[in-house]
Motif scaffolding. Sequence first.
Motif, PDB file in Angstrom:
ATOM      1  N   LEU A  45       0.833  -1.195   0.000  1.00  0.00           N
ATOM      2  CA  LEU A  45       0.000   0.000   0.000  1.00  0.00           C
ATOM      3  C   LEU A  45       0.871   1.250   0.000  1.00  0.00           C
ATOM      4  N   LYS A  46       0.391   2.239  -0.715  1.00  0.00           N
ATOM      5  CA  LYS A  46       1.072   3.524  -0.764  1.00  0.00           C
ATOM      6  C   LYS A  46       0.198   4.523  -0.004  1.00  0.00           C
ATOM      7  N   TYR A  47       0.754   5.109   1.022  1.00  0.00           N
ATOM      8  CA  TYR A  47       0.009   6.051   1.846  1.00  0.00           C
ATOM      9  C   TYR A  47       0.312   7.485   1.424  1.00  0.00           C
ATOM     10  N   ASP A  49       0.369  11.656   2.128  1.00  0.00           N
ATOM     11  CA  ASP A  49       0.579  12.570   3.246  1.00  0.00           C
ATOM     12  C   ASP A  49      -0.720  13.270   3.630  1.00  0.00           C
ATOM     13  N   PRO A  51      -5.054  13.276   3.040  1.00  0.00           N
ATOM     14  CA  PRO A  51      -6.170  12.460   2.539  1.00  0.00           C
ATOM     15  C   PRO A  51      -6.774  13.064   1.274  1.00  0.00           C
TER      16      PRO A  51
END
Length: 71
Positions: A45-47, A49, A51
């Motif tokens: 998963l790529k989060y 910074d 939303p």
Amino acid sequence: MLNPLTISKVQHAVRNNNPATFQEFTDLIDGQNRTLCTLRGLLKLKYLDEPIPIEEVEPAKEIVKRFTTAP
């Protein structure tokens, strides 16, 4: 993969509202995903910074249409 141990863990966690048992369930599932080379285990998963603004998110009723196999 669901097996007697994972099913037992998730049922116990939900019935007793037990976060520790649910963590045991997720650890078992995550371990299986890595060792059995499931598709989920191969993804990272790529989060972000920040939303994504909710206005830019597609409604759930539209998203789930792409996951059905019925005509």
